[in-house]
Design an enzyme around this catalytic site. Structure first.
Site, PDB file in Angstrom:
ATOM      1  N   GLU A 154       0.947  -1.135   0.060  1.00 39.87           N
ATOM      2  CA  GLU A 154       0.038   0.090   0.032  1.00 39.87           C
ATOM      3  C   GLU A 154       0.838   1.331  -0.085  1.00 39.87           C
ATOM      4  O   GLU A 154       1.985   1.230   0.712  1.00 39.87           O
ATOM      5  CB  GLU A 154      -0.945  -0.002   1.183  1.00 39.87           C
ATOM      6  CG  GLU A 154      -1.939   1.298   1.266  1.00 39.87           C
ATOM      7  CD  GLU A 154      -2.769   1.347   0.021  1.00 39.87           C
ATOM      8  OE1 GLU A 154      -3.245   0.386  -0.424  1.00 39.87           O
ATOM      9  OE2 GLU A 154      -2.761   2.464  -0.534  1.00 39.87           O
ATOM     10  N   LEU A 156      -0.771   4.567   0.293  1.00 38.62           N
ATOM     11  CA  LEU A 156      -1.365   5.664   0.657  1.00 38.62           C
ATOM     12  C   LEU A 156      -0.608   6.425   2.066  1.00 38.62           C
ATOM     13  O   LEU A 156       0.443   5.691   2.310  1.00 38.62           O
ATOM     14  CB  LEU A 156      -2.785   5.450   1.503  1.00 38.62           C
ATOM     15  CG  LEU A 156      -2.588   4.496   2.508  1.00 38.62           C
ATOM     16  CD1 LEU A 156      -2.493   5.172   3.991  1.00 38.62           C
ATOM     17  CD2 LEU A 156      -4.215   3.673   2.939  1.00 38.62           C
ATOM     18  N   ASN A 214       9.864   3.713  -0.180  1.00 37.96           N
ATOM     19  CA  ASN A 214      10.078   4.740   0.922  1.00 37.96           C
ATOM     20  C   ASN A 214      11.412   4.996   1.362  1.00 37.96           C
ATOM     21  O   ASN A 214      11.814   6.086   1.735  1.00 37.96           O
ATOM     22  CB  ASN A 214       9.348   3.871   2.327  1.00 37.96           C
ATOM     23  CG  ASN A 214       7.876   3.993   2.355  1.00 37.96           C
ATOM     24  OD1 ASN A 214       7.282   4.780   1.607  1.00 37.96           O
ATOM     25  ND2 ASN A 214       7.385   3.248   3.120  1.00 37.96           N
ATOM     26  N   ILE A 256      11.627  17.716  -0.759  1.00 39.41           N
ATOM     27  CA  ILE A 256      12.950  18.334  -0.642  1.00 39.41           C
ATOM     28  C   ILE A 256      13.008  19.391   0.275  1.00 39.41           C
ATOM     29  O   ILE A 256      13.619  20.269   0.184  1.00 39.41           O
ATOM     30  CB  ILE A 256      13.300  18.456  -1.927  1.00 39.41           C
ATOM     31  CG1 ILE A 256      12.598  19.351  -2.862  1.00 39.41           C
ATOM     32  CG2 ILE A 256      13.956  17.385  -2.656  1.00 39.41           C
ATOM     33  CD1 ILE A 256      13.357  20.132  -3.985  1.00 39.41           C
ATOM     34  N   ALA A 258      13.533  21.008   3.983  1.00 33.66           N
ATOM     35  CA  ALA A 258      14.395  20.587   5.140  1.00 33.66           C
ATOM     36  C   ALA A 258      13.594  20.834   6.432  1.00 33.66           C
ATOM     37  O   ALA A 258      12.334  21.503   6.303  1.00 33.66           O
ATOM     38  CB  ALA A 258      15.707  21.860   5.561  1.00 33.66           C
ATOM     39  N   CYS A 266       6.014   4.602   9.288  1.00 34.60           N
ATOM     40  CA  CYS A 266       6.547   3.748   7.937  1.00 34.60           C
ATOM     41  C   CYS A 266       8.108   4.288   7.635  1.00 34.60           C
ATOM     42  O   CYS A 266       8.679   3.216   7.874  1.00 34.60           O
ATOM     43  CB  CYS A 266       5.643   4.366   6.701  1.00 34.60           C
ATOM     44  SG  CYS A 266       3.929   3.688   6.694  1.00 34.60           S
TER      45      CYS A 266
HETATM   46  P1  NAD Z   1      -2.157  -0.154  12.362  1.00 38.96           P
HETATM   47  O1  NAD Z   1      -1.133  -0.484  13.717  1.00 38.96           O
HETATM   48  O2  NAD Z   1      -2.922   1.043  12.347  1.00 38.96           O
HETATM   49  O3  NAD Z   1      -3.114  -1.375  12.391  1.00 38.96           O
HETATM   50  C1  NAD Z   1      -2.880  -2.718  12.386  1.00 38.96           C
HETATM   51  C2  NAD Z   1      -4.162  -3.505  12.896  1.00 38.96           C
HETATM   52  O4  NAD Z   1      -3.884  -4.761  12.824  1.00 38.96           O
HETATM   53  C3  NAD Z   1      -4.430  -3.095  14.522  1.00 38.96           C
HETATM   54  O5  NAD Z   1      -5.863  -2.502  14.740  1.00 38.96           O
HETATM   55  C4  NAD Z   1      -4.204  -4.469  15.223  1.00 38.96           C
HETATM   56  O6  NAD Z   1      -4.973  -4.589  16.088  1.00 38.96           O
HETATM   57  C5  NAD Z   1      -4.510  -5.520  13.937  1.00 38.96           C
HETATM   58  N1  NAD Z   1      -3.974  -6.720  13.936  1.00 38.96           N
HETATM   59  C6  NAD Z   1      -2.960  -7.246  14.414  1.00 38.96           C
HETATM   60  N2  NAD Z   1      -2.651  -8.561  14.332  1.00 38.96           N
HETATM   61  C7  NAD Z   1      -3.973  -8.976  14.000  1.00 38.96           C
HETATM   62  C8  NAD Z   1      -4.567 -10.241  13.729  1.00 38.96           C
HETATM   63  N3  NAD Z   1      -3.752 -11.483  13.815  1.00 38.96           N
HETATM   64  N4  NAD Z   1      -6.090 -10.587  13.307  1.00 38.96           N
HETATM   65  C9  NAD Z   1      -6.588  -9.246  13.286  1.00 38.96           C
HETATM   66  N5  NAD Z   1      -6.180  -8.088  13.363  1.00 38.96           N
HETATM   67  C10 NAD Z   1      -4.826  -7.729  13.969  1.00 38.96           C
HETATM   68  O7  NAD Z   1      -1.208  -0.308  11.397  1.00 38.96           O
HETATM   69  P2  NAD Z   1      -1.139   0.491   9.593  1.00 38.96           P
HETATM   70  O8  NAD Z   1      -0.513   1.716   9.708  1.00 38.96           O
HETATM   71  O9  NAD Z   1      -2.569   0.278   9.079  1.00 38.96           O
HETATM   72  O10 NAD Z   1      -0.257  -0.385   9.179  1.00 38.96           O
HETATM   73  C11 NAD Z   1      -0.419  -1.814   8.387  1.00 38.96           C
HETATM   74  C12 NAD Z   1       0.663  -2.181   7.769  1.00 38.96           C
HETATM   75  O11 NAD Z   1       0.553  -1.348   6.045  1.00 38.96           O
HETATM   76  C13 NAD Z   1       2.083  -2.232   8.071  1.00 38.96           C
HETATM   77  O12 NAD Z   1       2.922  -3.218   7.535  1.00 38.96           O
HETATM   78  C14 NAD Z   1       2.366  -0.864   7.554  1.00 38.96           C
HETATM   79  O13 NAD Z   1       4.018  -0.613   7.542  1.00 38.96           O
HETATM   80  C15 NAD Z   1       1.825  -0.642   6.315  1.00 38.96           C
HETATM   81  N6  NAD Z   1       1.619   0.750   5.565  1.00 38.96           N
HETATM   82  C16 NAD Z   1       1.307   1.489   6.633  1.00 38.96           C
HETATM   83  C17 NAD Z   1       0.883   2.896   5.989  1.00 38.96           C
HETATM   84  C18 NAD Z   1       0.389   4.117   6.798  1.00 38.96           C
HETATM   85  O14 NAD Z   1       0.494   5.159   6.215  1.00 38.96           O
HETATM   86  N7  NAD Z   1       0.211   3.837   8.060  1.00 38.96           N
HETATM   87  C19 NAD Z   1       0.839   3.056   4.553  1.00 38.96           C
HETATM   88  C20 NAD Z   1       1.341   2.011   3.651  1.00 38.96           C
HETATM   89  C21 NAD Z   1       1.685   0.802   4.299  1.00 38.96           C
END
Ligand code: NAD
Length: 439
Positions: A154, A156, A214, A256, A258, A266
């Site tokens: 993802e 976003l 990233n 870019i 500062a 992330c």
């Molecule tokens: P987050 O911590 O906001 O949400 C993760 C959710 O998963 C939590 O609500 C948690 O309770 C739940 N969870 C964990 N284990 C579980 C399981 N076994 N069953 C059911 N639910 C479970 O995390 P996020 O920011 O949404 O990030 C999720 C992933 O996406 C990460 O790998 C992150 O690096 C990636 N990502 C995040 C963003 C961002 O901007 N936040 C952008 C791109 C990618």
């Protein structure tokens, strides 16, 4: 069509809500019971512009459902997206425990074929581990069933997540075969009707693309922060450098600026994780290692400016902080530069009162009662020896200097994002410090 999303955080909730908007039935699963109960009532656990409307609308239309259980909701789903957290492990590698937990739960309960899509940011090779974990569960059940895995990282941005998901710059999909490709094409077709933006590739390339993106963005930020630090030493202005190089289309004008370093959920963890992945393969990612080192140093730059201004004596002084979240338009406090600066001020014996338009609750959960929480921006500066701008929320952009001079004890502004016109600040009688600026 029906799909399951496991993990209802920033990524899972936005993904689920936006996909349900197209008419697909979406079941969002999370193990956090309170979060799910609130979501069922339309209460959103995060601040994300536009999200609440989409969630409420699709709950009403009965296309978006929330539950804590995978097992009872998997029947009839053509795809299950894993969007759980992948926090950094102690050694910096991405902890994929939650991803594999979800995979095992799918394997232990699936009754018919489906595509298992990893949306979480995961190291190369994770989809293969997901596949093996699911297969092992099927074998435990003495069940033989075909299924596919895919990688769909993802991209976003928090604060603009809904817009990014609905109108993506690109959709990256790593697949092993045509079945997975066809299912994911069906799900994503509404988001790229012209068809140009989906890039299909093999799974390891898709997994690595996310980290490469990233790390490239983090590199731009650290590079500019280094330039800013050099500017201060040689008498140049980083804003001029930014305009000068940003006008070159090969470089581009984004990322870019500062400032006080990158933070968030992330960049810091993904930079660490990619370094670790390369190390595991006996390869040293020297550029990325430097990006991390520069960023860690940059988070302290504003504190050093504060110490220098006050002759290294800030014990008992009062600091007003504007902005706590790691960037504007989110309440996410993960790895926020504000935490580093505030903790350094507190360690030096100073007092802090902070204001953020939306992250006060999230900040209190991290900082507790170690700082004061203001009712508005000017309340944060009451009796302050200095105002420290850390996150560039719009409402901080045009300060009322007459109010500030009335309420502050000393007239000093530390601008961690270079959002103020230095001459104007000084004309108003304040000392001004930016990042890498000549004026
Ligand atoms: P987050 O911590 O906001 O949400 C993760 C959710 O998963 C939590 O609500 C948690 O309770 C739940 N969870 C964990 N284990 C579980 C399981 N076994 N069953 C059911 N639910 C479970 O995390 P996020 O920011 O949404 O990030 C999720 C992933 O996406 C990460 O790998 C992150 O690096 C990636 N990502 C995040 C963003 C961002 O901007 N936040 C952008 C791109 C990618």
């Amino acid at each position: 069509m029906k799909i399951l999303i496991i993990g209802t955080g920033y990524v899972g909730l936005v993904t689920g809500a936006c996909i349900s908007e197209t008419g697909i039935e979406v079941l969002c699963i999370d193990r956090d019971v309170e979060k799910i109960e609130n979501l069922k009532r339309g209460i959103i656990p995060i601040y994300e512009p536009g999200l609440e409307d989409i969630v409420r609308r699709n709950i009403e239309k009965q296309r978006l459902h929330f539950s804590t259980g995978i097992k009872e909701n998997l029947d009839g789903c053509e795809a299950a997206f894993i969007a759980v957290g992948t926090p950094p492990d102690e050694d910096g590698s991405a902890d994929i425990t939650h991803v594999l937990d979800a995979a095992r739960e799918i394997g232990s309960s699936m009754k018919e074929t489906l595509v298992i899509v990893t949306k979480s940011t995961v190291p190369v090779g994770t989809s293969l581990k997901v596949k093996n974990a699911v297969q092992a569960e099927l074998e435990k059940r003495h069940v033989s069933m075909t299924f596919d895995v895919a990688s769909n990282p993802e991209f976003l941005k928090e604060g603009n997540a809904v817009e990014d998901f609905l109108k993506p710059a690109r959709i990256i999909i790593g697949v092993e075969n045509e079945t997975a490709k066809s299912t994911l094409s069906k799900i994503y077709r509404p988001f790229q009707l012209n068809g140009y933006r989906t890039i299909f590739m093999d799974i390891p390339s898709a997994e690595l693309t996310k980290y490469a993106a990233n790390c490239m963005l983090a590199t731009k930020i650290s590079f500019m922060n280094e330039m800013a630090n050099l500017c201060e030493r040689v008498g140049a202005d980083v804003n001029m450098i930014r305009q000068g190089i940003g006008s070159d289309p090969r470089i581009g004008s984004k990322f870019i600026y500062a400032g006080v370093g990158y933070g968030g959920s992330c960049f810091p963890k993904d930079v660490k994780a990619l370094i670790k992945t390369a190390d595991e393969y006996g390869f040293s990612l020297d550029v990325v290692k430097a990006v991390e080192a520069v960023n860690n140093r940059q988070k302290e730059v504003l504190f050093h400016k504060i110490m220098h201004h006050f002759g290294n004596q800030i014990k008992g002084m009062q600091f007003g902080i504007w902005g706590l979240s790691f960037k504007p338009n989110t309440d996410d406090m993960r790895e926020a530069p504000s935490l580093v600066i505030i903790n350094k001020l507190l360690d030096a014996g100073a007092h802090v009162k902070a204001y953020d338009p939306v992250a006060m609750k999230a900040a209190r959960a991290v900082l507790g009662e170690s700082i004061g929480y203001a009712t508005d921006s000017y309340d944060a500066t009451l009796d302050a020896d200095a105002l420290v701008l850390i996150t560039e929320w719009s409402e901080f952009r045009v300060p009322n200097f007459r109010v500030l001079e009335k309420v502050m004890k000393q007239k000093v502004i530390f601008d961690g994002r270079n959002i103020y016109d230095a001459a104007e600040v000084r004309e108003n009688g304040f000392a001004y410090y930016g990042i890498g600026r000549k004026d």
